[in-house]
Motif scaffolding. Structure first.
Motif, PDB file in Angstrom:
ATOM      1  N   UNK A 118       0.810  -1.181  -0.131  1.00  0.00           N
ATOM      2  CA  UNK A 118       0.146  -0.010   0.038  1.00  0.00           C
ATOM      3  C   UNK A 118       0.922   1.093   0.009  1.00  0.00           C
ATOM      4  N   UNK A 119       0.547   2.187  -0.918  1.00  0.00           N
ATOM      5  CA  UNK A 119       1.277   3.575  -1.128  1.00  0.00           C
ATOM      6  C   UNK A 119       2.878   3.338  -1.206  1.00  0.00           C
ATOM      7  N   UNK A 120       3.485   2.204  -1.680  1.00  0.00           N
ATOM      8  CA  UNK A 120       4.800   1.851  -1.847  1.00  0.00           C
ATOM      9  C   UNK A 120       5.495   2.739  -2.926  1.00  0.00           C
ATOM     10  N   UNK A 121       4.714   2.551  -4.102  1.00  0.00           N
ATOM     11  CA  UNK A 121       5.447   3.345  -5.626  1.00  0.00           C
ATOM     12  C   UNK A 121       4.388   4.502  -5.863  1.00  0.00           C
ATOM     13  N   UNK A 122       3.244   5.040  -5.261  1.00  0.00           N
ATOM     14  CA  UNK A 122       2.739   6.057  -5.509  1.00  0.00           C
ATOM     15  C   UNK A 122       3.519   7.205  -5.026  1.00  0.00           C
ATOM     16  N   UNK A 123       3.554   8.386  -6.026  1.00  0.00           N
ATOM     17  CA  UNK A 123       4.274   9.647  -5.676  1.00  0.00           C
ATOM     18  C   UNK A 123       3.643  10.369  -4.418  1.00  0.00           C
ATOM     19  N   UNK A 124       4.319  11.459  -3.919  1.00  0.00           N
ATOM     20  CA  UNK A 124       3.844  12.204  -2.994  1.00  0.00           C
ATOM     21  C   UNK A 124       3.687  13.673  -3.596  1.00  0.00           C
ATOM     22  N   UNK A 125       3.196  13.771  -4.742  1.00  0.00           N
ATOM     23  CA  UNK A 125       2.830  14.840  -5.214  1.00  0.00           C
ATOM     24  C   UNK A 125       1.415  15.356  -4.673  1.00  0.00           C
ATOM     25  N   UNK A 126       0.965  16.803  -4.786  1.00  0.00           N
ATOM     26  CA  UNK A 126      -0.342  17.075  -4.319  1.00  0.00           C
ATOM     27  C   UNK A 126      -1.466  16.156  -4.451  1.00  0.00           C
ATOM     28  N   UNK A 127      -1.722  15.742  -5.925  1.00  0.00           N
ATOM     29  CA  UNK A 127      -3.005  15.231  -6.331  1.00  0.00           C
ATOM     30  C   UNK A 127      -2.914  13.663  -5.767  1.00  0.00           C
ATOM     31  N   UNK A 128      -1.796  13.015  -5.768  1.00  0.00           N
ATOM     32  CA  UNK A 128      -1.824  11.595  -5.292  1.00  0.00           C
ATOM     33  C   UNK A 128      -1.832  11.572  -3.842  1.00  0.00           C
ATOM     34  N   UNK A 129      -1.303  12.601  -3.228  1.00  0.00           N
ATOM     35  CA  UNK A 129      -1.381  12.711  -1.724  1.00  0.00           C
ATOM     36  C   UNK A 129      -2.765  12.753  -1.245  1.00  0.00           C
ATOM     37  N   UNK A 130      -3.372  13.516  -1.760  1.00  0.00           N
ATOM     38  CA  UNK A 130      -5.045  13.933  -1.601  1.00  0.00           C
ATOM     39  C   UNK A 130      -5.652  12.497  -1.908  1.00  0.00           C
ATOM     40  N   UNK A 131      -5.318  11.746  -2.848  1.00  0.00           N
ATOM     41  CA  UNK A 131      -5.938  10.374  -2.919  1.00  0.00           C
ATOM     42  C   UNK A 131      -5.845   9.537  -1.756  1.00  0.00           C
ATOM     43  N   UNK A 132      -4.440   9.596  -1.397  1.00  0.00           N
ATOM     44  CA  UNK A 132      -3.996   8.869  -0.410  1.00  0.00           C
ATOM     45  C   UNK A 132      -4.630   8.888   0.836  1.00  0.00           C
ATOM     46  N   UNK A 133      -4.738  10.552   1.057  1.00  0.00           N
ATOM     47  CA  UNK A 133      -5.355  10.715   2.413  1.00  0.00           C
ATOM     48  C   UNK A 133      -6.678  10.135   2.644  1.00  0.00           C
ATOM     49  N   UNK A 134      -7.517  10.088   1.520  1.00  0.00           N
ATOM     50  CA  UNK A 134      -9.069   9.613   1.380  1.00  0.00           C
ATOM     51  C   UNK A 134      -9.046   8.203   0.892  1.00  0.00           C
ATOM     52  N   UNK A 135      -7.986   7.626   0.726  1.00  0.00           N
ATOM     53  CA  UNK A 135      -8.230   6.266   0.341  1.00  0.00           C
ATOM     54  C   UNK A 135      -8.747   5.169   1.258  1.00  0.00           C
ATOM     55  N   UNK A 136      -9.808   4.525   0.753  1.00  0.00           N
ATOM     56  CA  UNK A 136     -10.527   3.492   1.606  1.00  0.00           C
ATOM     57  C   UNK A 136     -11.169   2.595   0.872  1.00  0.00           C
ATOM     58  N   UNK A 137     -11.475   2.910  -0.555  1.00  0.00           N
ATOM     59  CA  UNK A 137     -12.067   2.025  -1.352  1.00  0.00           C
ATOM     60  C   UNK A 137     -11.760   2.033  -2.651  1.00  0.00           C
ATOM     61  N   UNK A 138     -11.972   0.806  -3.445  1.00  0.00           N
ATOM     62  CA  UNK A 138     -11.391   0.483  -4.852  1.00  0.00           C
ATOM     63  C   UNK A 138     -11.261  -0.854  -4.921  1.00  0.00           C
ATOM     64  N   UNK A 139     -10.636  -1.055  -6.034  1.00  0.00           N
ATOM     65  CA  UNK A 139     -10.313  -2.656  -6.373  1.00  0.00           C
ATOM     66  C   UNK A 139      -9.027  -3.209  -5.659  1.00  0.00           C
ATOM     67  N   UNK A 140      -9.284  -4.452  -5.029  1.00  0.00           N
ATOM     68  CA  UNK A 140      -8.017  -4.864  -4.498  1.00  0.00           C
ATOM     69  C   UNK A 140      -7.892  -6.606  -5.002  1.00  0.00           C
ATOM     70  N   UNK A 141      -6.829  -6.456  -5.995  1.00  0.00           N
ATOM     71  CA  UNK A 141      -6.653  -7.887  -6.708  1.00  0.00           C
ATOM     72  C   UNK A 141      -5.212  -8.305  -6.243  1.00  0.00           C
TER      73      UNK A 141
END
Lengths: 250, 438
Positions: free
Chosen positions: B131-154
């Motif tokens: 989880x969040x190991x390769x996603x960037x810490x730019x503003x838009x990705x960080x925003x998603x990370x902050x609110x991340x709770x739902x989506x596909x898990x494969x």
């Protein structure tokens, strides 16, 4: 069917056709021969309606109606077909999609219904077997990666599908080996009827062994300088074009 | 109207209260919201965002934690599925998992949802590893990370060939006039396994929708992943799609992105090659008009020797639409004997359409084969004459040529039903009738 009177045409300020007269009637096969640069391909393109060429003088009548002002597609709808010397490669569009669109657009322009899918399929199969074409060929992209022979066979295949009244075959023999030439020529002969006409443009006499012309015209420097029957083609093959040049100069 | 950034910051506590704050992810979210607070949304001052402005998009009063109000039935969503193939389906409606429309599995592999993976102890280890190991810490990705709770898990374990494709679809309905969604998908494909995934975001209402999606994809050794994104939403919807891919030795990854819809689309596709003998293929077809805007921002990071990357994006722009292609290929010093190909071809059908293309090759190794090409043009006149001489009128001939131009990209699509579907979408978009298949 096609009557050309004193036709002059230029491209980018260069005059290429300098007064062509031709009278082609239904049921006839005309051959137009001539050295490179004499204007053979220009004549074919002008009849087919390529926009880069400008007609400066003279007229073209097709079934007694002038066609000078018609677009290429309108001429096609009237039954004029040109087999290209260098068919264009169009990756991503299959021959089936192409030919289906061409047939139905032509029918639409003539106020006819679209061809039903099963009839189209039948026609495609018929013409494929007539020209000894593998049906896998139909799902390939237009001329994409085709050999010279395949490209020319594809041109004749389109001609067979569209059933034009006037076909102009521009250097159809170039790039063909003898077997391919025979297949192409036999296709053209099978498509020949009393109501259509064919113009064969060629540099060499070879093709005329298989497609026998009623008339042979020699084009030189934008004008038809000599006309005759098929014997003229044989004479040209023997003596070369220099003979004609000398005759004109004298 | 409050500023969207302020609204998001103040909604974060309410969001966290709905989730388990004792979890590993809680700390990551807290860090991410701080990061977003300090960086904010990207502006045109950033080099990578020079040609895409979010200003208009951010000017709506979004409901940032939308509630699920509507119950959908299969008939409502059917046309957005590739429904002629047998597939797993992970369906979300207004950000919530919709079990009665989905088909998931835990048999021998996990094809399910992130909220379940985050809340169950048996997934703790995999979440910590991925989880969040390769996603960037730019503003838009960080925003998603902050609110991340739902989506596909494969999660596909070792040596599995997943026979059915996986369709991940995020629908929005909503009663609020403007909605914001932040789906988060995680795809982990272990050694020697193979999977095909189709992703789509689709609005079913006329409401304004802003989706900021993040997907992390891990292709482990010898794995094969084919990923397809169908971006054909209505003109009230905008999408920022951030995809991060990590490839290990001998893995093969392909991404096809079809961008036809939406008001604004920004694709951030970052791929990192971290082993030898890796194959990467990324392709895209963009066909837009009106005042649509599509921006492809790609990065392929060649870190190891003996790898290939192949990139091919085509675009057709009509009316006042604008396109951006910003493709960066980075070849690091140790990445010898790699082969990188990049191509971007565009056709402008209108004087008012714009394309900003910026292909970039950065090469720090000395024994590599790299090529790139970029064209912007009009139609080939000889080809047009060829079609017209067969009786095809100007308008149809133009459309057919465009169709061929775009259709060429489909050759590498491995699912025939997707090929057919995209074929039809392209044909419709260009006003061409296409023939039957023999």
């Amino acid at each position: 069917m096609l009557k050309i009177n004193n036709l002059h045409a230029k491209v980018e300020d260069k005059e290429i056709l300098k007064g062509i007269d031709l009278d082609i009637k239904a049921g006839e096969i005309h051959a137009i021969m001539g050295p490179n640069g004499s204007g053979k391909s220009t004549l074919a393109s002008v009849i087919a309606g390529k926009e880069e060429y400008e007609i400066t003088k003279g007229e073209m009548l097709y079934n007694n109606n002038p066609i000078d002002e018609l677009s290429a597609e309108e001429r096609a709808h009237k039954g004029i077909f040109m087999s290209f010397q260098y068919p264009i490669e169009i990756p991503g569009v299959t021959i089936t999609n192409f030919i289906k669109t061409a047939i139905n657009e032509t029918r639409k322009a003539r106020g006819e219904e679209e061809m039903p899918a099963n009839q189209m399929l039948k026609l495609l199969r018929e013409k494929c077997s007539m020209l000894e074409i593998d049906r896998k060929f139909l799902s390939r992209s237009i001329n994409d990666g085709f050999s010279g022979g395949e490209k020319k066979r594809n041109e004749i295949f389109q001609m067979a599908m569209l059933e034009p009244t006037l076909s102009i075959l521009d250097e159809t023999d170039s790039g063909l080996d003898i077997d391919a030439l025979k297949i192409v020529a036999s296709g053209v002969n099978k498509l020949k009827t009393k109501t259509n006409a064919t113009v064969v443009i060629t540099h060499y006499q070879r093709l005329l062994d298989y497609i026998i012309p009623d008339y042979v015209h020699v084009l030189f420097d934008g004008k038809i300088v000599k006309s005759g029957n098929k014997d003229l083609a044989i004479e040209l093959e023997k003596k070369g074009y220099d003979w004609i040049k000398e005759e004109i100069n004298n | 109207m409050t500023d969207l950034k302020e609204k998001l910051l103040s909604s974060f506590i309410a969001f966290e209260n709905q989730t388990n704050i004792d979890s590993y992810v809680h700390d990551i979210r807290s860090e991410a919201i701080k990061q977003f607070e300090s960086i904010g949304f990207p502006t045109k001052k950033l080099e990578n965002w020079k040609y895409t402005s979010l200003k208009k998009l951010l000017n709506n009063d979004y409901s940032v934690l939308p509630q699920l109000n509507n119950v959908l039935e299969f008939k409502d969503i059917r046309k957005y599925l590739i429904d002629d193939i047998d597939s797993y389906k992970i369906i979300f409606v207004d950000g919530k998992y919709c079990s009665h429309l989905s088909e998931t599995t835990h048999e021998g592999m996990d094809i399910c949802i992130l909220s379940a993976a985050l809340s169950q102890p048996k997934y703790e280890l995999i979440i910590e590893n991925y989880f969040n190991k390769i996603a960037n810490d730019d503003g838009i990705t960080s925003l998603n990370t902050a609110f991340s709770n739902e989506g596909a898990f494969v999660h596909i374990p070792k040596n599995k060939f997943v026979e059915k494709s996986i369709q991940i679809i995020h629908f929005s309905t909503g009663n609020e006039s403007s909605l914001m969604f932040q789906p988060r998908n995680i795809i982990v494909v272990d050694e020697n396994s193979q999977v095909q995934i189709i992703e789509r975001h689709q609005s079913l209402s006329e409401n304004k929708v802003f989706t900021n999606s993040v997907t992390e994809i891990y292709a482990e050794k010898k794995s094969i992943i084919d990923y397809y994104k169908i971006q054909n939403d209505n003109l009230q919807s905008s999408l920022i799609d951030n995809t991060y891919v990590n490839q290990e030795r001998n893995s093969t990854f392909s991404m096809h992105t079809f961008s036809f819809g939406n008001e604004l689309i920004r694709n951030n596709l970052n791929i990192s090659q971290n082993g030898q003998f890796i194959e990467t293929t990324i392709k895209g077809v963009t066909i837009i008009g009106e005042q649509q805007h599509v921006d492809h921002n790609t990065l392929i990071n060649h870190n190891k020797p003996n790898c290939n990357s192949h990139q091919d994006y085509k675009g057709i722009y009509n009316n006042k639409s604008t396109g951006v292609f910003n493709g960066r290929v980075l070849v690091n010093k140790q990445a010898q004997k790699i082969n990188a190909f990049q191509s971007n071809n565009n056709v402008l059908l209108s004087d008012k359409a714009t394309i900003n293309a910026k292909p970039q090759l950065e090469i720090y190794a000395d024994d590599v084969k790299c090529s790139h090409g970029c064209t912007v043009g009009q139609l080939d006149k000889n080809a047009l004459f060829y079609l017209k001489s067969r009786g095809i009128p100007q308008k149809e001939a133009t459309a057919l040529l465009m169709y061929g131009f775009a259709n060429n990209i489909l050759e590498s699509v491995k699912i025939p039903e997707i090929k057919t579907r995209i074929n039809h979408l392209i044909a419709n978009k260009l006003g061409v009738k296409i023939g039957f298949n023999l």
